[in-house]
Design an enzyme around this catalytic site. Sequence first.
Site, PDB file in Angstrom:
ATOM      1  N   ARG A 119       0.883  -1.180   0.000  1.00  0.00           N
ATOM      2  CA  ARG A 119       0.000   0.000   0.000  1.00  0.00           C
ATOM      3  C   ARG A 119       0.908   1.214   0.000  1.00  0.00           C
ATOM      4  O   ARG A 119       1.720   1.408   0.919  1.00  0.00           O
ATOM      5  CB  ARG A 119      -0.912   0.017   1.222  1.00  0.00           C
ATOM      6  CG  ARG A 119      -1.626   1.362   1.372  1.00  0.00           C
ATOM      7  CD  ARG A 119      -2.744   1.352   2.361  1.00  0.00           C
ATOM      8  NE  ARG A 119      -3.920   0.680   1.828  1.00  0.00           N
ATOM      9  CZ  ARG A 119      -5.142   0.798   2.323  1.00  0.00           C
ATOM     10  NH1 ARG A 119      -5.362   1.573   3.368  1.00  0.00           N
ATOM     11  NH2 ARG A 119      -6.156   0.169   1.774  1.00  0.00           N
ATOM     12  N   HIS A 146      -7.424   0.857  -6.556  1.00  0.00           N
ATOM     13  CA  HIS A 146      -7.620  -0.008  -5.386  1.00  0.00           C
ATOM     14  C   HIS A 146      -8.324  -1.286  -5.851  1.00  0.00           C
ATOM     15  O   HIS A 146      -9.468  -1.548  -5.493  1.00  0.00           O
ATOM     16  CB  HIS A 146      -8.461   0.744  -4.346  1.00  0.00           C
ATOM     17  CG  HIS A 146      -8.430   0.153  -2.969  1.00  0.00           C
ATOM     18  ND1 HIS A 146      -7.647  -0.939  -2.633  1.00  0.00           N
ATOM     19  CD2 HIS A 146      -9.097   0.507  -1.826  1.00  0.00           C
ATOM     20  CE1 HIS A 146      -7.841  -1.222  -1.343  1.00  0.00           C
ATOM     21  NE2 HIS A 146      -8.710  -0.365  -0.842  1.00  0.00           N
ATOM     22  N   GLN A 149     -10.072  -3.939  -3.399  1.00  0.00           N
ATOM     23  CA  GLN A 149     -11.356  -3.472  -2.870  1.00  0.00           C
ATOM     24  C   GLN A 149     -12.494  -3.816  -3.828  1.00  0.00           C
ATOM     25  O   GLN A 149     -13.571  -4.253  -3.420  1.00  0.00           O
ATOM     26  CB  GLN A 149     -11.302  -1.949  -2.656  1.00  0.00           C
ATOM     27  CG  GLN A 149     -12.619  -1.347  -2.203  1.00  0.00           C
ATOM     28  CD  GLN A 149     -12.981  -1.771  -0.797  1.00  0.00           C
ATOM     29  OE1 GLN A 149     -12.172  -1.648   0.114  1.00  0.00           O
ATOM     30  NE2 GLN A 149     -14.195  -2.270  -0.604  1.00  0.00           N
ATOM     31  N   ASP A 237     -17.268   7.379  -1.463  1.00  0.00           N
ATOM     32  CA  ASP A 237     -16.035   7.183  -0.686  1.00  0.00           C
ATOM     33  C   ASP A 237     -15.718   8.529  -0.046  1.00  0.00           C
ATOM     34  O   ASP A 237     -16.356   9.550  -0.345  1.00  0.00           O
ATOM     35  CB  ASP A 237     -14.903   6.713  -1.629  1.00  0.00           C
ATOM     36  CG  ASP A 237     -13.597   6.371  -0.895  1.00  0.00           C
ATOM     37  OD1 ASP A 237     -13.634   6.206   0.346  1.00  0.00           O
ATOM     38  OD2 ASP A 237     -12.555   6.285  -1.572  1.00  0.00           O
ATOM     39  N   CYS A 276     -16.320   1.734   0.640  1.00  0.00           N
ATOM     40  CA  CYS A 276     -15.169   0.870   0.968  1.00  0.00           C
ATOM     41  C   CYS A 276     -14.748   1.001   2.421  1.00  0.00           C
ATOM     42  O   CYS A 276     -14.077   0.116   2.946  1.00  0.00           O
ATOM     43  CB  CYS A 276     -14.009   1.181   0.031  1.00  0.00           C
ATOM     44  SG  CYS A 276     -13.326   2.840   0.212  1.00  0.00           S
ATOM     45  N   ARG A 304     -13.783  -8.435   1.981  1.00  0.00           N
ATOM     46  CA  ARG A 304     -12.364  -8.222   1.674  1.00  0.00           C
ATOM     47  C   ARG A 304     -11.587  -9.514   1.924  1.00  0.00           C
ATOM     48  O   ARG A 304     -10.703  -9.860   1.145  1.00  0.00           O
ATOM     49  CB  ARG A 304     -11.788  -7.075   2.522  1.00  0.00           C
ATOM     50  CG  ARG A 304     -12.296  -5.681   2.165  1.00  0.00           C
ATOM     51  CD  ARG A 304     -11.885  -5.244   0.757  1.00  0.00           C
ATOM     52  NE  ARG A 304     -10.450  -5.231   0.565  1.00  0.00           N
ATOM     53  CZ  ARG A 304      -9.623  -4.234   0.913  1.00  0.00           C
ATOM     54  NH1 ARG A 304     -10.126  -3.128   1.445  1.00  0.00           N
ATOM     55  NH2 ARG A 304      -8.324  -4.301   0.695  1.00  0.00           N
TER      56      ARG A 304
HETATM   57  N1  NVA Z   1      -9.953   6.752  -1.448  1.00  0.00           N
HETATM   58  C1  NVA Z   1      -9.537   6.339  -0.125  1.00  0.00           C
HETATM   59  C2  NVA Z   1      -9.737   4.878   0.043  1.00  0.00           C
HETATM   60  C3  NVA Z   1      -9.366   4.342   1.410  1.00  0.00           C
HETATM   61  C4  NVA Z   1      -9.567   2.866   1.525  1.00  0.00           C
HETATM   62  C5  NVA Z   1      -8.087   6.716   0.096  1.00  0.00           C
HETATM   63  O1  NVA Z   1      -7.268   6.547  -0.820  1.00  0.00           O
HETATM   64  O2  NVA Z   1      -7.768   7.220   1.182  1.00  0.00           O
HETATM   65  N1   CP Z   2     -11.227  -0.073   2.340  1.00  0.00           N
HETATM   66  C1   CP Z   2      -9.948  -0.133   2.749  1.00  0.00           C
HETATM   67  O1   CP Z   2      -9.020  -0.359   1.970  1.00  0.00           O
HETATM   68  O2   CP Z   2      -9.799   0.047   4.083  1.00  0.00           O
HETATM   69  P1   CP Z   2      -8.421   0.249   4.858  1.00  0.00           P
HETATM   70  O3   CP Z   2      -7.872   1.583   4.452  1.00  0.00           O
HETATM   71  O4   CP Z   2      -8.810   0.196   6.302  1.00  0.00           O
HETATM   72  O5   CP Z   2      -7.476  -0.842   4.472  1.00  0.00           O
END
Ligand code: NVA
Ligand code: CP
Length: 320
Positions: A119, A146, A149, A237, A276, A304
């Site tokens: 990540r 992502h 997800q 989101d 998500c 997930r």
């Molecule tokens: N769009 C959000 C998703 C988190 C799971 C982010 O990138 O922070």
């Molecule tokens: N939806 C998702 O990826 O959650 P986290 O940021 O908690 O991993």
Amino acid sequence: MAGSASLDLAPVVRSFLDLSDAGGDTIAAMLNDAIDRKAARKGWPKGQVDADAPLAGRVLAMVFEKNSTRTRVSFDIAMRQLGGSALILDAGTSQLGRGESIADTARVLSRMADGIMVRTDDHAKIEEMARHAHVPVINGLTDRSHPCQIVADLLTVIEHRKALPGLEVAWFGDGNNVLHSILEAAALMKFNVRVATPAGFEPEAEFIAMARDAGCAVTLTQDANAAASGADVIVTDTWVSMGQADTADKLAAMQPYRVDAALMAQAKSDAIFLHCLPAHVGDEVSEEVFEGPQSVVFDEAENRIHAQKSVLLWCFGLLG
Ligand code: NVA
Ligand code: CP
């Protein structure tokens, strides 16, 4: 000594940086496998290993340069349920955080672990990791996409008895990484996407083109009600993703795109609400919708695990 045993065990190396790396047929196979595995272990303790333990002896190294709850826990539990194990490297406490190169990190982790989940912020970093790794690399979220997800989201949609081809999915708010992967999924699984964002917050053109080139209808609008009208799935989101500036201007522009009961009422009566998570209840979604009967966000979160198991099996050459 380095002879036949290692040749016999020559691993399949498939990286999953985006949904297109697998393709539509494989995503369909992943979803079927996830449904079967989930059903087969219904009622079991969450740490119990699946009967076939397909990843016995394998270990996944997870590199986090951003916060996570679901991705971190779901991959760890997924590995345990498949008979393997996982470990975590935080950017802040590993040598990556002190400037060790991605190339060297990829080569070291490839000697020590059987797979790498990352990540990070810049998508180019995960591409570089995959270029230098000798084991599968999985995208656990970048600023661009992502994909893991969205496998869980598709599983959730199917579980709620909606067929993917021809589905009308409506997105509200920021044109972000999660939306990019929804558009990529649309291209592969043949569903349509209505995108309601303020001007200047649309998704990247590349993802719109991907879906349109595959024959999907992609509507870009600033009219939230029009996007919601007759939709099967309503999804949003956070308005401010990790690493983005929390500007007052952006938050002001997002206000008309909150998913509230009036917006949900525009969708089909059996429409579901996806997010998500983590959610900012009161911003991108009202409490009434988030806690309401059409919200399936905790099914989505649980999925997930089941979705990530299928991704892992594909990466290790055991699916598709
Ligand atoms: N769009 C959000 C998703 C988190 C799971 C982010 O990138 O922070
Ligand atoms: N939806 C998702 O990826 O959650 P986290 O940021 O908690 O991993």
